[in-house]
Design an enzyme around this catalytic site. Structure first.
Site, PDB file in Angstrom:
ATOM      1  N   GLY A  31       4.422 -18.630   4.499  1.00 50.74           N
ATOM      2  CA  GLY A  31       3.586 -17.725   3.724  1.00 50.74           C
ATOM      3  C   GLY A  31       2.249 -18.289   3.293  1.00 50.74           C
ATOM      4  O   GLY A  31       1.276 -17.560   3.145  1.00 50.74           O
ATOM      5  N   GLU A  60       1.291 -22.373  -2.494  1.00 54.68           N
ATOM      6  CA  GLU A  60       2.355 -21.387  -2.256  1.00 54.68           C
ATOM      7  C   GLU A  60       1.743 -19.992  -2.185  1.00 54.68           C
ATOM      8  O   GLU A  60       0.737 -19.708  -2.827  1.00 54.68           O
ATOM      9  CB  GLU A  60       3.376 -21.508  -3.398  1.00 54.68           C
ATOM     10  N   ASP A  61       2.352 -19.131  -1.396  1.00 51.22           N
ATOM     11  CA  ASP A  61       1.833 -17.775  -1.257  1.00 51.22           C
ATOM     12  C   ASP A  61       2.039 -16.967  -2.530  1.00 51.22           C
ATOM     13  O   ASP A  61       1.125 -16.360  -3.064  1.00 51.22           O
ATOM     14  CB  ASP A  61       2.464 -17.053  -0.052  1.00 51.22           C
ATOM     15  N   ASP A  98       7.665 -15.347  -7.336  1.00 51.05           N
ATOM     16  CA  ASP A  98       8.408 -14.160  -7.743  1.00 51.05           C
ATOM     17  C   ASP A  98       9.303 -14.584  -8.903  1.00 51.05           C
ATOM     18  O   ASP A  98       8.893 -14.553 -10.057  1.00 51.05           O
ATOM     19  CB  ASP A  98       9.178 -13.649  -6.522  1.00 51.05           C
ATOM     20  N   LYS A 103       4.106 -12.885  -9.890  1.00 51.46           N
ATOM     21  CA  LYS A 103       4.614 -11.671 -10.544  1.00 51.46           C
ATOM     22  C   LYS A 103       5.180 -12.064 -11.894  1.00 51.46           C
ATOM     23  O   LYS A 103       6.348 -12.425 -11.994  1.00 51.46           O
ATOM     24  CB  LYS A 103       5.724 -11.048  -9.700  1.00 51.46           C
ATOM     25  N   PHE A 112       6.993  -5.492  -4.093  1.00 47.48           N
ATOM     26  CA  PHE A 112       6.996  -6.302  -2.878  1.00 47.48           C
ATOM     27  C   PHE A 112       5.702  -6.065  -2.108  1.00 47.48           C
ATOM     28  O   PHE A 112       5.376  -4.932  -1.759  1.00 47.48           O
ATOM     29  CB  PHE A 112       8.209  -5.951  -2.008  1.00 47.48           C
ATOM     30  N   VAL A 113       4.972  -7.139  -1.859  1.00 43.08           N
ATOM     31  CA  VAL A 113       3.683  -7.016  -1.172  1.00 43.08           C
ATOM     32  C   VAL A 113       3.691  -7.767   0.161  1.00 43.08           C
ATOM     33  O   VAL A 113       4.480  -8.701   0.355  1.00 43.08           O
ATOM     34  CB  VAL A 113       2.521  -7.542  -2.050  1.00 43.08           C
ATOM     35  N   ASP A 165       5.041 -11.765   4.514  1.00 47.55           N
ATOM     36  CA  ASP A 165       5.674 -10.941   5.548  1.00 47.55           C
ATOM     37  C   ASP A 165       6.696  -9.966   4.994  1.00 47.55           C
ATOM     38  O   ASP A 165       7.205 -10.112   3.881  1.00 47.55           O
ATOM     39  CB  ASP A 165       6.397 -11.841   6.546  1.00 47.55           C
ATOM     40  N   ARG A 219       2.081 -10.617   8.386  1.00 53.90           N
ATOM     41  CA  ARG A 219       1.413 -11.833   7.899  1.00 53.90           C
ATOM     42  C   ARG A 219      -0.070 -11.813   8.254  1.00 53.90           C
ATOM     43  O   ARG A 219      -0.905 -12.389   7.552  1.00 53.90           O
ATOM     44  CB  ARG A 219       2.046 -13.083   8.518  1.00 53.90           C
TER      45      ARG A 219
HETATM   46  P1  5GP Z   1      10.862 -16.930  -5.657  1.00 55.20           P
HETATM   47  O1  5GP Z   1      11.722 -18.112  -5.364  1.00 55.20           O
HETATM   48  O2  5GP Z   1       9.692 -17.265  -6.559  1.00 55.20           O
HETATM   49  O3  5GP Z   1      11.658 -15.766  -6.167  1.00 55.20           O
HETATM   50  O4  5GP Z   1      10.308 -16.401  -4.284  1.00 55.20           O
HETATM   51  C1  5GP Z   1       9.469 -17.167  -3.552  1.00 55.20           C
HETATM   52  C2  5GP Z   1       9.304 -16.702  -2.124  1.00 55.20           C
HETATM   53  O5  5GP Z   1       9.818 -15.398  -1.859  1.00 55.20           O
HETATM   54  C3  5GP Z   1       7.835 -16.614  -1.814  1.00 55.20           C
HETATM   55  O6  5GP Z   1       7.317 -17.855  -1.453  1.00 55.20           O
HETATM   56  C4  5GP Z   1       7.809 -15.586  -0.698  1.00 55.20           C
HETATM   57  O7  5GP Z   1       8.055 -16.216   0.534  1.00 55.20           O
HETATM   58  C5  5GP Z   1       8.941 -14.658  -1.041  1.00 55.20           C
HETATM   59  N1  5GP Z   1       8.428 -13.487  -1.799  1.00 55.20           N
HETATM   60  C6  5GP Z   1       8.509 -13.257  -3.118  1.00 55.20           C
HETATM   61  N2  5GP Z   1       7.903 -12.097  -3.470  1.00 55.20           N
HETATM   62  C7  5GP Z   1       7.414 -11.586  -2.328  1.00 55.20           C
HETATM   63  C8  5GP Z   1       6.650 -10.399  -2.028  1.00 55.20           C
HETATM   64  O8  5GP Z   1       6.290  -9.574  -2.871  1.00 55.20           O
HETATM   65  N3  5GP Z   1       6.328 -10.222  -0.718  1.00 55.20           N
HETATM   66  C9  5GP Z   1       6.690 -11.085   0.261  1.00 55.20           C
HETATM   67  N4  5GP Z   1       6.314 -10.805   1.485  1.00 55.20           N
HETATM   68  N5  5GP Z   1       7.392 -12.215   0.014  1.00 55.20           N
HETATM   69  C10 5GP Z   1       7.741 -12.464  -1.268  1.00 55.20           C
HETATM   70 MG    MG Z   2       9.111 -14.037   3.673  1.00 55.37          MG
HETATM   71 MG    MG Z   3       6.446 -18.907   0.014  1.00 57.90          MG
END
Ligand code: 5GP
Ligand code: MG
Ligand code: MG
Length: 184
Positions: free
Chosen positions: A48, A103-104, A107, A135, A156-157, A163, A169
């Site tokens: 990402g 990091e992208d 969440d 978020k 979700f974006v 992706d 992507r």
């Molecule tokens: P976390 O561990 O913070 O819940 O999630 C991290 C990973 O989940 C991010 O690095 C990403 O790859 C994926 N992710 C979380 N939210 C989104 C979203 O809104 N869109 C997409 N495409 N991936 C997300």
């Molecule tokens: Mg993903």
């Molecule tokens: Mg990521």
């Protein structure tokens, strides 16, 4: 591709590519100021963060080197599995280095909490985080994030590296998906 190339796939564009590019330049300037005279080891989280890394490091004036990690988080869906696994580790030793994780999106914060803990055990001089999107409503693992591109609603974006089922992507804008995409 731009959202206007396949408008039927998207519900709403949150940020255009111009808005993203301009914010990336601001963050790059902030990083340059904070790290003046130090060499940063930027650690990108695959896949990402590829776009963010490419644009951010080119907008920076600081010396930097680059390494990558891959961790499992979501699989193909849109919900966090709660399990973090290292799929690809760093190729460089980070002891004594100044690490900036790129990091992208944050969440729940689960993935990054795990990553920070893991990297900290390797004795770097410092670890900071740059996340292109965050978020705030979804965060369950509070993290000290020094650089954030944009705080976004709990939706979700896709786009700019993010992706859905490994697609979108290469969308230059950041958008939410139309419901039919999830159901097809
Ligand atoms: P976390 O561990 O913070 O819940 O999630 C991290 C990973 O989940 C991010 O690095 C990403 O790859 C994926 N992710 C979380 N939210 C989104 C979203 O809104 N869109 C997409 N495409 N991936 C997300
Ligand atoms: Mg993903
Ligand atoms: Mg990521």
């Amino acid at each position: 591709m731009r959202a206007s190339d396949i408008p039927e796939d998207f519900d709403r564009v949150l940020y255009t590519d111009e808005q993203v590019a301009s914010r990336v330049r601001e963050v790059a300037a902030q990083i340059d100021a904070d790290y003046a005279g130090r060499e940063i080891l930027m650690v990108g989280v695959l896949n990402g963060a590829v776009m963010t890394m490419a644009d951010l490091c080119r907008a920076m004036k600081s010396h930097m080197s680059m390494d990558w990690m891959a961790v499992s988080s979501y699989g193909a869906g849109t919900k966090s599995s709660g399990v973090v696994r290292i799929l690809k580790d760093l190729t460089k030793d980070i002891e004594g280095r100044d690490i900036l994780i790129v990091e992208d999106i944050i969440d729940t914060g689960l993935t990054l909490s795990y990553l920070v803990q893991n990297l900290r055990s390797r004795n770097p001089n410092s670890i900071e985080i740059m996340a292109m999107f965050r978020k705030p409503e979804a965060v369950t693992c509070p993290l000290d994030v020094k650089y954030v591109g944009f705080d976004i609603p709990n939706e979700f974006v896709v786009g700019y590296g993010l992706d859905y089922a490994d697609k979108y992507r290469n969308l230059t804008d950041v958008a939410t998906l139309a419901p039919h995409v999830y159901n097809s």
